[in-house]
Write a protein that holds these residues in place. Structure first.
Motif, PDB file in Angstrom:
ATOM      1  N   ARG A 222     -24.320 -32.263 -10.770  1.00 34.86           N
ATOM      2  CA  ARG A 222     -23.860 -32.998 -12.108  1.00 34.86           C
ATOM      3  C   ARG A 222     -22.875 -31.986 -12.649  1.00 34.86           C
ATOM      4  NH1 ARG A 222     -27.989 -33.956 -12.978  1.00 34.86           N
ATOM      5  NH2 ARG A 222     -27.668 -36.901 -12.906  1.00 34.86           N
ATOM      6  N   GLY A 223     -23.294 -30.155 -12.982  1.00 27.39           N
ATOM      7  CA  GLY A 223     -22.488 -29.271 -13.792  1.00 27.39           C
ATOM      8  C   GLY A 223     -21.542 -28.962 -13.005  1.00 27.39           C
ATOM      9  N   TRP A 224     -21.519 -28.869 -11.594  1.00 25.79           N
ATOM     10  CA  TRP A 224     -20.150 -28.287 -11.262  1.00 25.79           C
ATOM     11  C   TRP A 224     -18.727 -29.320 -11.156  1.00 25.79           C
ATOM     12  CZ3 TRP A 224     -16.880 -29.746  -7.236  1.00 25.79           C
ATOM     13  CH2 TRP A 224     -15.509 -28.871  -6.367  1.00 25.79           C
ATOM     14  N   SER A 225     -19.784 -30.746 -10.482  1.00 17.41           N
ATOM     15  CA  SER A 225     -18.300 -31.831 -11.297  1.00 17.41           C
ATOM     16  C   SER A 225     -17.878 -31.815 -12.910  1.00 17.41           C
ATOM     17  CB  SER A 225     -19.458 -32.887 -10.991  1.00 17.41           C
ATOM     18  OG  SER A 225     -19.939 -32.729  -9.227  1.00 17.41           O
ATOM     19  N   ASN A 226     -19.171 -31.941 -13.446  1.00 11.69           N
ATOM     20  CA  ASN A 226     -18.620 -32.079 -14.563  1.00 11.69           C
ATOM     21  C   ASN A 226     -17.595 -30.365 -15.078  1.00 11.69           C
ATOM     22  OD1 ASN A 226     -20.176 -33.736 -15.222  1.00 11.69           O
ATOM     23  ND2 ASN A 226     -21.894 -33.646 -15.866  1.00 11.69           N
ATOM     24  N   TYR A 227     -17.380 -29.431 -14.520  1.00 13.39           N
ATOM     25  CA  TYR A 227     -16.348 -28.457 -15.334  1.00 13.39           C
ATOM     26  C   TYR A 227     -15.553 -29.155 -14.616  1.00 13.39           C
ATOM     27  CZ  TYR A 227     -14.932 -23.451 -15.603  1.00 13.39           C
ATOM     28  OH  TYR A 227     -14.415 -22.613 -16.045  1.00 13.39           O
ATOM     29  N   TYR A 228     -15.476 -29.518 -13.762  1.00 18.94           N
ATOM     30  CA  TYR A 228     -14.065 -29.684 -13.327  1.00 18.94           C
ATOM     31  C   TYR A 228     -13.455 -31.352 -13.617  1.00 18.94           C
ATOM     32  CZ  TYR A 228     -14.055 -24.979 -10.656  1.00 18.94           C
ATOM     33  OH  TYR A 228     -13.973 -24.198  -9.998  1.00 18.94           O
ATOM     34  N   SER A 229     -14.189 -31.522 -14.659  1.00 10.63           N
ATOM     35  CA  SER A 229     -13.652 -33.542 -14.691  1.00 10.63           C
ATOM     36  C   SER A 229     -12.182 -33.178 -15.489  1.00 10.63           C
ATOM     37  CB  SER A 229     -15.154 -34.116 -15.255  1.00 10.63           C
ATOM     38  OG  SER A 229     -15.173 -33.168 -16.739  1.00 10.63           O
ATOM     39  N   THR A 230     -12.117 -32.387 -16.083  1.00 10.55           N
ATOM     40  CA  THR A 230     -10.836 -32.510 -16.433  1.00 10.55           C
ATOM     41  C   THR A 230      -8.980 -32.437 -15.822  1.00 10.55           C
ATOM     42  OG1 THR A 230     -10.687 -30.534 -17.635  1.00 10.55           O
ATOM     43  CG2 THR A 230     -11.634 -32.106 -18.762  1.00 10.55           C
ATOM     44  N   VAL A 231      -9.655 -31.692 -14.896  1.00 11.67           N
ATOM     45  CA  VAL A 231      -8.798 -31.765 -13.601  1.00 11.67           C
ATOM     46  C   VAL A 231      -8.072 -32.791 -12.580  1.00 11.67           C
ATOM     47  CG1 VAL A 231      -8.826 -29.099 -14.214  1.00 11.67           C
ATOM     48  CG2 VAL A 231      -9.782 -29.864 -12.825  1.00 11.67           C
ATOM     49  N   VAL A 232      -7.488 -32.693 -11.444  1.00 12.65           N
ATOM     50  CA  VAL A 232      -7.391 -33.930 -10.699  1.00 12.65           C
ATOM     51  C   VAL A 232      -7.982 -33.321  -9.863  1.00 12.65           C
ATOM     52  CG1 VAL A 232      -6.129 -34.525  -8.953  1.00 12.65           C
ATOM     53  CG2 VAL A 232      -5.306 -33.625 -11.215  1.00 12.65           C
ATOM     54  N   SER A 233      -9.531 -34.084  -8.885  1.00 14.29           N
ATOM     55  CA  SER A 233     -10.506 -33.422  -8.887  1.00 14.29           C
ATOM     56  C   SER A 233     -10.783 -34.371  -7.985  1.00 14.29           C
ATOM     57  CB  SER A 233     -11.436 -32.997  -9.566  1.00 14.29           C
ATOM     58  OG  SER A 233     -11.466 -32.059 -10.347  1.00 14.29           O
ATOM     59  N   LYS A 234     -10.254 -35.615  -7.803  1.00 14.29           N
ATOM     60  CA  LYS A 234     -11.837 -36.492  -7.330  1.00 14.29           C
ATOM     61  C   LYS A 234     -11.084 -36.938  -5.327  1.00 14.29           C
ATOM     62  CE  LYS A 234     -12.741 -40.163  -9.383  1.00 14.29           C
ATOM     63  NZ  LYS A 234     -13.940 -40.715  -9.114  1.00 14.29           N
ATOM     64  N   GLU A 235      -9.846 -36.011  -4.787  1.00  9.88           N
ATOM     65  CA  GLU A 235     -10.245 -36.065  -2.885  1.00  9.88           C
ATOM     66  C   GLU A 235     -11.499 -34.584  -3.113  1.00  9.88           C
ATOM     67  OE1 GLU A 235      -6.097 -34.546  -2.465  1.00  9.88           O
ATOM     68  OE2 GLU A 235      -5.955 -36.879  -2.449  1.00  9.88           O
ATOM     69  N   THR A 236     -11.251 -33.837  -4.321  1.00  7.45           N
ATOM     70  CA  THR A 236     -12.027 -32.508  -3.903  1.00  7.45           C
ATOM     71  C   THR A 236     -13.490 -33.387  -3.971  1.00  7.45           C
ATOM     72  OG1 THR A 236     -10.292 -30.922  -4.765  1.00  7.45           O
ATOM     73  CG2 THR A 236     -12.497 -30.384  -4.837  1.00  7.45           C
ATOM     74  N   TYR A 237     -13.669 -33.847  -4.664  1.00  6.24           N
ATOM     75  CA  TYR A 237     -15.481 -34.353  -5.544  1.00  6.24           C
ATOM     76  C   TYR A 237     -15.674 -34.993  -3.415  1.00  6.24           C
ATOM     77  CZ  TYR A 237     -15.274 -33.661 -10.061  1.00  6.24           C
ATOM     78  OH  TYR A 237     -15.379 -32.546 -11.597  1.00  6.24           O
ATOM     79  N   SER A 238     -14.900 -36.429  -3.332  1.00  6.11           N
ATOM     80  CA  SER A 238     -14.873 -36.996  -1.379  1.00  6.11           C
ATOM     81  C   SER A 238     -14.916 -35.931  -0.644  1.00  6.11           C
ATOM     82  CB  SER A 238     -13.801 -37.682  -1.728  1.00  6.11           C
ATOM     83  OG  SER A 238     -13.625 -38.692  -2.382  1.00  6.11           O
ATOM     84  N   GLU A 239     -14.297 -34.881  -0.394  1.00 10.25           N
ATOM     85  CA  GLU A 239     -14.595 -33.663   0.430  1.00 10.25           C
ATOM     86  C   GLU A 239     -15.867 -33.125   0.412  1.00 10.25           C
ATOM     87  OE1 GLU A 239     -11.629 -31.149   0.138  1.00 10.25           O
ATOM     88  OE2 GLU A 239      -9.545 -32.069   0.461  1.00 10.25           O
ATOM     89  N   CYS A 240     -16.370 -32.949  -0.830  1.00 11.87           N
ATOM     90  CA  CYS A 240     -17.776 -31.511  -1.210  1.00 11.87           C
ATOM     91  C   CYS A 240     -18.808 -33.320  -0.362  1.00 11.87           C
ATOM     92  CB  CYS A 240     -17.941 -31.451  -2.178  1.00 11.87           C
ATOM     93  SG  CYS A 240     -16.585 -30.078  -3.122  1.00 11.87           S
ATOM     94  N   ASP A 241     -19.139 -34.490  -1.175  1.00  8.13           N
ATOM     95  CA  ASP A 241     -19.864 -35.477  -0.728  1.00  8.13           C
ATOM     96  C   ASP A 241     -19.749 -35.396   1.069  1.00  8.13           C
ATOM     97  OD1 ASP A 241     -20.519 -35.877  -3.319  1.00  8.13           O
ATOM     98  OD2 ASP A 241     -19.075 -37.466  -3.865  1.00  8.13           O
TER      99      ASP A 241
END
Length: 257
Positions: free
Chosen positions: A52-71
């Protein structure tokens, strides 16, 4: 844009760096390896704050694809974690034991399903992407525009916490008419479900309205009638005790007449 104001045909896209992603995945993997013999609930408690902390830190940039890869990577790590714990069980058995349905997602790493109140692992993709909005060029924290700064920051020393929170939640707009609040507008906090009809005093049941919008909404939802009915209710008088004459005896014992 160019110096002449013409569009150049490209835009800057900021994404999490590959090094930061690798560091994050490595940290999650180390936590999973350390909890090879601990219960699933303990592992989830350790991973949720990190994800949650790492995701919130990058929540203001283009991170959707990165989030899916991490999951996807973390899913593979957890899959190996479950198979190591139960080497004599099949992969199907492991999947049914550690993955359940939550909110329509049938592959949620959790102790039980959402209907049974199980604890689940937070996913990167659940973090909403909120773009950073630049401050208007003619705005200053000292210009006295309380509505603008409270709706932007969610707090202001001269605005109550409840009003500032609702301003930010509603993006500075009235929930009834949809118009943007202006400096000097009269604003009032309204209960979506009136308290007279069982509404709770929580943020999920609160909204900020113009005063005239609040009056219109109150007249429509029937909460005004509830208040009038309550005002008409009066307490019933208690049965008064009838006063009676008490005959006292004299010192000699004979009654007074």
């Amino acid at each position: 844009k160019s110096t002449q104001g013409e569009l150049l045909g490209f835009k800057t896209i900021i994404t999490p760096s590959k090094e930061k992603v690798k560091t994050h995945i490595k940290k999650v993997g180390e936590v999973i390896d350390k909890h090879n013999c601990t219960p699933q609930e303990a592992l989830i408690k350790q991973l949720n704050p990190i994800i949650r902390g790492w995701s919130n830190y990058y929540s203001t940039v283009v991170s959707k694809e990165t989030y899916s890869e991490c999951d996807n990577i973390i899913y593979s790590q957890l899959k190996r974690w479950g198979e190591r714990r139960h080497p004599m069980k099949s992969k199907t058995w492991v999947a049914r034991k550690y993955w359940h349905t939550h909110g329509g997602n049938h592959w949620t790493f959790s102790t039980r399903s959402d209907k049974e109140g199980g604890m689940k692992l937070y996913r990167h993709a659940e973090t909403p992407i909120v773009r950073h909005v630049k401050v208007k060029g003619n705005k200053s924290p000292f210009d006295g525009d309380l509505t603008y700064w409270a709706s932007r920051m969610g707090k202001h020393p001269e605005v109550s916490t409840r009003v500032a929170t609702l301003l930010k939640k509603q993006k500075g707009k009235c929930a009834h008419c949809g118009l943007t609040f202006r400096d000097g507008d009269l604003m009032e906090v309204d209960h979506i479900i009136p308290k007279g009809k069982g509404g709770k005093d929580t943020y999920s049941n609160l909204q900020l309205l113009h005063r005239h919008c609040h009056d219109d909404k109150t007249a429509r939802d029937g909460s005004l009638n509830c208040a009038r009915v309550k005002a008409r209710i009066s307490e019933k008088p208690c049965d008064a005790k009838v006063a009676r004459t008490v005959l006292k005896t004299s010192q000699r014992g004979d009654s007074l007449t």
